[in-house]
Design a protein around this motif. Sequence first.
Motif, short mmCIF file in Angstrom:
data_model
loop_
_atom_site.label_atom_id
_atom_site.label_comp_id
_atom_site.label_asym_id
_atom_site.label_seq_id
_atom_site.Cartn_x
_atom_site.Cartn_y
_atom_site.Cartn_z
N LEU A 92 17.79 -13.03 106.73
CA LEU A 92 16.85 -13.95 106.08
C LEU A 92 16.43 -15.06 107.03
CD1 LEU A 92 15.39 -15.19 103.60
CD2 LEU A 92 17.55 -16.31 103.02
N LEU A 93 17.40 -15.66 107.71
CA LEU A 93 17.10 -16.78 108.61
C LEU A 93 16.25 -16.34 109.78
CD1 LEU A 93 20.59 -18.56 108.66
CD2 LEU A 93 18.54 -19.27 107.40
N SER A 94 16.54 -15.16 110.32
CA SER A 94 15.80 -14.70 111.51
C SER A 94 14.36 -14.33 111.17
CB SER A 94 16.51 -13.50 112.13
OG SER A 94 16.52 -12.40 111.24
N GLU A 95 14.10 -14.06 109.89
CA GLU A 95 12.75 -13.66 109.48
C GLU A 95 11.89 -14.84 109.04
OE1 GLU A 95 13.63 -10.86 106.43
OE2 GLU A 95 14.38 -9.32 107.82
N LEU A 96 12.46 -16.05 109.01
CA LEU A 96 11.70 -17.23 108.60
C LEU A 96 10.73 -17.65 109.69
CD1 LEU A 96 14.53 -19.43 107.01
CD2 LEU A 96 12.88 -17.98 105.81
N SER A 97 9.70 -18.34 109.29
CA SER A 97 8.78 -18.92 110.28
C SER A 97 9.50 -20.06 111.00
CB SER A 97 7.54 -19.46 109.59
OG SER A 97 7.87 -20.57 108.76
N THR A 98 8.97 -20.47 112.12
CA THR A 98 9.57 -21.56 112.88
C THR A 98 9.67 -22.83 112.03
OG1 THR A 98 8.66 -20.68 114.95
CG2 THR A 98 9.37 -22.98 114.96
N GLU A 99 8.64 -23.09 111.25
CA GLU A 99 8.65 -24.27 110.39
C GLU A 99 9.74 -24.17 109.34
OE1 GLU A 99 5.66 -26.73 107.34
OE2 GLU A 99 4.96 -24.95 108.42
N GLU A 100 9.89 -23.01 108.73
CA GLU A 100 10.93 -22.83 107.71
C GLU A 100 12.32 -22.93 108.31
OE1 GLU A 100 8.88 -19.84 104.45
OE2 GLU A 100 9.54 -19.02 106.38
N GLN A 101 12.49 -22.41 109.51
CA GLN A 101 13.79 -22.49 110.18
C GLN A 101 14.18 -23.95 110.42
OE1 GLN A 101 13.19 -20.04 113.66
NE2 GLN A 101 13.94 -18.19 112.63
N GLU A 102 13.22 -24.76 110.79
CA GLU A 102 13.50 -26.18 111.01
C GLU A 102 13.84 -26.89 109.70
OE1 GLU A 102 13.98 -27.67 113.88
OE2 GLU A 102 13.67 -25.65 114.71
N GLN A 103 13.22 -26.46 108.61
CA GLN A 103 13.48 -27.07 107.31
C GLN A 103 14.92 -26.84 106.85
OE1 GLN A 103 10.55 -25.40 104.67
NE2 GLN A 103 8.87 -26.67 105.45
N VAL A 104 15.46 -25.69 107.21
CA VAL A 104 16.80 -25.34 106.69
C VAL A 104 17.90 -25.52 107.73
CG1 VAL A 104 15.78 -23.71 105.07
CG2 VAL A 104 16.63 -22.89 107.27
#
Length: 296
Positions: A254-266
């Motif tokens: 799940l984490l690896s498939e997130l966008s860069t922006e979403e990864q920074e959010q979490v």
Amino acid sequence: MEEYIQKLLYYLPIDFGDTENNEYKTYLVRACCENYTNEKFQFSLMAFHMLFMAFLYKEFWTLKTYSHERVERLCRANGQFESVENVFDSSIIPEQTFIDGYLGVFSWHANKRSEVKEFVDKRDRCAHNSGFIQYDQEAVGKYFDDVLKNIEKIASANAENIQSTFKSSIMRYINSPAFQTTSMGDFIQRELADKKYSYRDICAFLTLDIPALPLGKKIAYLFALIYFQEKCKQDNFQEYIGEDCDYVQQLSNLLSELSTEEQEQVRIQVGYEVEFLEGQGFDLNEISNALPAENE
């Protein structure tokens, strides 16, 4: 003997939430093993039976505390059941009366309830001074096998109630203000002590479908399942975990498939949870590596 005890511990609370109760469980486990090793098999049987009753008391306590409607009729019929506030309060009820009442909640046939009540009779034959040895090693081993067979049936009868209790509790937490200020790891540790979950309960949670949730809450929910999964592995109960229950891999994907922006959010949320769980001795490098470094 260790194999029998390990199987029994699968059904007992991981944490009674009470130091004295936890010490009592450890005392009974040691008494069971030491007497068996020293060929005092009847005394081993007595300790095993006491642990079995602790399992039954915990199962009833869970229903009365979190699904009272299931036992309301029983409690109205017998005030001793209604007076139970803590797990071992049930010990004031004669054991066969307790077994008959509790298993009646699940509409067990009288013959099936009698089979479980016979365990009390066998314990009594050890507890009363007959002047001769009633059970040898083979007979005690059969008793252990029969108890464990019935424990699984009883646990299965209560599994949906246990799952419902967990689902209600975790969703209430995720949707509360406390979710913004505490970690899922903290919540699960409190749950283990408050709800007195067993490894059997945990494995029932691991079979549940993951609910549809916003990203941050879904990650938190997965961390709860990871805690349970890794706790089972850490304490040598991995054989009971389903083959599809690799929540570390699910969260990493799940984490690896997130966008860069979403990864920074979490990133901060994931970092806190990983740090907490690694403090429990779990290896979560796979999750940490799923998020690219901040400067990438």
